[in-house]
Write a protein that holds these residues in place. Structure first.
Motif, PDB file in Angstrom:
ATOM      1  N   GLY A 165       0.803  -1.217   0.000  1.00  0.00           N
ATOM      2  CA  GLY A 165       0.000   0.000   0.000  1.00  0.00           C
ATOM      3  C   GLY A 165       0.836   1.266   0.000  1.00  0.00           C
ATOM      4  O   GLY A 165       0.455   2.267  -0.615  1.00  0.00           O
ATOM      5  N   ARG A 166       1.973   1.223   0.668  1.00  0.00           N
ATOM      6  CA  ARG A 166       2.798   2.428   0.786  1.00  0.00           C
ATOM      7  C   ARG A 166       3.583   2.720  -0.485  1.00  0.00           C
ATOM      8  O   ARG A 166       3.737   3.883  -0.872  1.00  0.00           O
ATOM      9  CB  ARG A 166       3.765   2.273   1.954  1.00  0.00           C
ATOM     10  CG  ARG A 166       3.109   2.207   3.317  1.00  0.00           C
ATOM     11  CD  ARG A 166       4.140   1.893   4.394  1.00  0.00           C
ATOM     12  NE  ARG A 166       5.160   2.943   4.484  1.00  0.00           N
ATOM     13  CZ  ARG A 166       6.336   2.781   5.098  1.00  0.00           C
ATOM     14  NH1 ARG A 166       6.642   1.607   5.641  1.00  0.00           N
ATOM     15  NH2 ARG A 166       7.194   3.777   5.169  1.00  0.00           N
ATOM     16  N   PHE A 167       4.105   1.666  -1.125  1.00  0.00           N
ATOM     17  CA  PHE A 167       5.064   1.883  -2.209  1.00  0.00           C
ATOM     18  C   PHE A 167       4.783   1.091  -3.484  1.00  0.00           C
ATOM     19  O   PHE A 167       5.408   1.352  -4.502  1.00  0.00           O
ATOM     20  CB  PHE A 167       6.476   1.482  -1.745  1.00  0.00           C
ATOM     21  CG  PHE A 167       6.990   2.169  -0.526  1.00  0.00           C
ATOM     22  CD1 PHE A 167       7.264   3.532  -0.546  1.00  0.00           C
ATOM     23  CD2 PHE A 167       7.217   1.470   0.646  1.00  0.00           C
ATOM     24  CE1 PHE A 167       7.770   4.169   0.581  1.00  0.00           C
ATOM     25  CE2 PHE A 167       7.729   2.088   1.775  1.00  0.00           C
ATOM     26  CZ  PHE A 167       7.998   3.444   1.748  1.00  0.00           C
ATOM     27  N   GLY A 168       3.905   0.088  -3.437  1.00  0.00           N
ATOM     28  CA  GLY A 168       3.904  -0.916  -4.485  1.00  0.00           C
ATOM     29  C   GLY A 168       2.714  -0.901  -5.418  1.00  0.00           C
ATOM     30  O   GLY A 168       1.793  -0.080  -5.321  1.00  0.00           O
ATOM     31  N   ASP A 169       2.765  -1.874  -6.326  1.00  0.00           N
ATOM     32  CA  ASP A 169       1.694  -2.107  -7.283  1.00  0.00           C
ATOM     33  C   ASP A 169       1.020  -3.456  -7.067  1.00  0.00           C
ATOM     34  O   ASP A 169      -0.006  -3.738  -7.685  1.00  0.00           O
ATOM     35  CB  ASP A 169       2.247  -2.061  -8.709  1.00  0.00           C
ATOM     36  CG  ASP A 169       2.892  -0.721  -9.024  1.00  0.00           C
ATOM     37  OD1 ASP A 169       2.164   0.274  -9.105  1.00  0.00           O
ATOM     38  OD2 ASP A 169       4.135  -0.673  -9.166  1.00  0.00           O
ATOM     39  N   GLY A 170       1.619  -4.296  -6.217  1.00  0.00           N
ATOM     40  CA  GLY A 170       1.033  -5.599  -5.981  1.00  0.00           C
ATOM     41  C   GLY A 170       1.914  -6.443  -5.082  1.00  0.00           C
ATOM     42  O   GLY A 170       2.876  -5.965  -4.480  1.00  0.00           O
ATOM     43  N   PHE A 171       1.566  -7.732  -5.024  1.00  0.00           N
ATOM     44  CA  PHE A 171       2.170  -8.661  -4.070  1.00  0.00           C
ATOM     45  C   PHE A 171       2.512  -9.955  -4.771  1.00  0.00           C
ATOM     46  O   PHE A 171       1.773 -10.436  -5.639  1.00  0.00           O
ATOM     47  CB  PHE A 171       1.171  -8.928  -2.934  1.00  0.00           C
ATOM     48  CG  PHE A 171       1.635  -9.928  -1.922  1.00  0.00           C
ATOM     49  CD1 PHE A 171       2.601  -9.605  -0.988  1.00  0.00           C
ATOM     50  CD2 PHE A 171       1.096 -11.216  -1.894  1.00  0.00           C
ATOM     51  CE1 PHE A 171       3.028 -10.531  -0.045  1.00  0.00           C
ATOM     52  CE2 PHE A 171       1.514 -12.148  -0.961  1.00  0.00           C
ATOM     53  CZ  PHE A 171       2.485 -11.807  -0.032  1.00  0.00           C
TER      54      PHE A 171
END
Length: 283
Positions: A165-171
């Motif tokens: 949520g802070r830095f990304g586009d996914g997991f």
């Protein structure tokens, strides 16, 4: 749902063959793991070569152990790879867990999570064309993808989920049965809403596979045991190796059922004929 291939690491000379054959087939992504104190090829250098040898397939670190990398150089390398691949690069990223990697890189293993948070702020700022920090100007080239390459976080801890949520586009979730990975996926979706991120997070799953004659399967199992020896879970990881078309199809279906957007079939033996075997088995 998309299907990618994770590349074997014990014979780097074969990886161009793997990449060209996968690019000619139905696969979406080529993934490559990262370790420092091991015999794997360096992932960013290798993926750059593979991107140059292919035309459409994406290339992805799975996952890059960012804390052992110099941050300014990493910003430059990833932007360059994104640009030279035509925007086909995904940065899978995590903290790692091997003390010898941290010792070799000269970092404190106890600070690797905080270091990754600091790195991500710098990477995002650099990819946006801003000054690296108060005393250092911008670091180019600008990535082709606006805001920088796609970033997927790997890991199992609440901190790893929070970074999406802070830095990304996914997991990117690896080495977990669907019933456990589903919980992580739902946690990622909650964090995505918490940070009011646009759209939805991309959810990627990884499973270990070996498809072919006995010697291919045996080599894959040995490589798994070798790679995970440090973790204390090597036998468990080797037991999870999928070795028949039916097992692989069932795993893909189960992961699709929990909401995976892509499943990466991680291949642990260097036999490139697995590309066509896996394509026939899954598609």
């Amino acid at each position: 749902m998309k299907i990618g291939l994770g590349l074997p690491i014990d014979d780097p000379a074969l990886l161009l063959t793997w990449a060209r054959r996968a690019d000619a087939g139905p696969f979406s992504t080529l993934g490559l793991l990262d370790r420092l104190v091991f015999h794997n090829p360096e992932p960013l250098v290798t993926l750059a070569a593979l991107a140059g040898a292919t035309a459409r397939i994406r290339v992805q670190t799975e996952v890059l152990i960012a804390p052992v990398h110099n941050t300014a150089l990493l910003a430059k390398q990833t932007a360059t790879l994104d640009r030279m691949s035509g925007g086909r690069f995904t940065l899978g990223i995590g903290v790692g867990g091997r003390e010898d990697d941290c010792l070799a890189a000269g970092i404190d293993i106890r600070r690797r999570g905080r270091r990754l948070d600091e790195q991500m702020a710098l990477l995002r700022r650099t990819w946006a064309g801003e000054r690296y920090d108060e005393s250092v100007g911008p670091i180019g080239p600008a990535p082709l993808t606006p805001g920088g390459p796609e970033v997927l976080f790997g890991g199992f801890t609440p901190a790893a989920i929070e970074r999406v949520g802070r830095f990304g586009d996914g997991f990117l979730g690896a080495a977990l049965p669907p019933q456990y990975l589903s919980g992580l996926f739902r946690d990622v979706e909650k964090v995505w809403e918490k940070y009011d991120c646009p759209g939805r997070p991309r959810l990627v799953a990884q499973v270990s596979v070996a498809l072919g004659p006995r010697h291919t399967v045996d080599r894959a199992r040995r490589n798994l045991l070798d790679y995970y020896e440090f973790s204390g879970r090597a036998a468990y990881m080797a037991e999870g190796l999928l070795t028949t078309p039916g097992q692989i199809r069932a795993a893909v279906a189960d992961l699709a059922g929990i909401g995976a957007d892509e499943v990466v079939l991680y291949c642990w033996a260097p036999d490139p004929d697995q590309v066509e075997r896996l394509a026939e088995a899954v598609f």
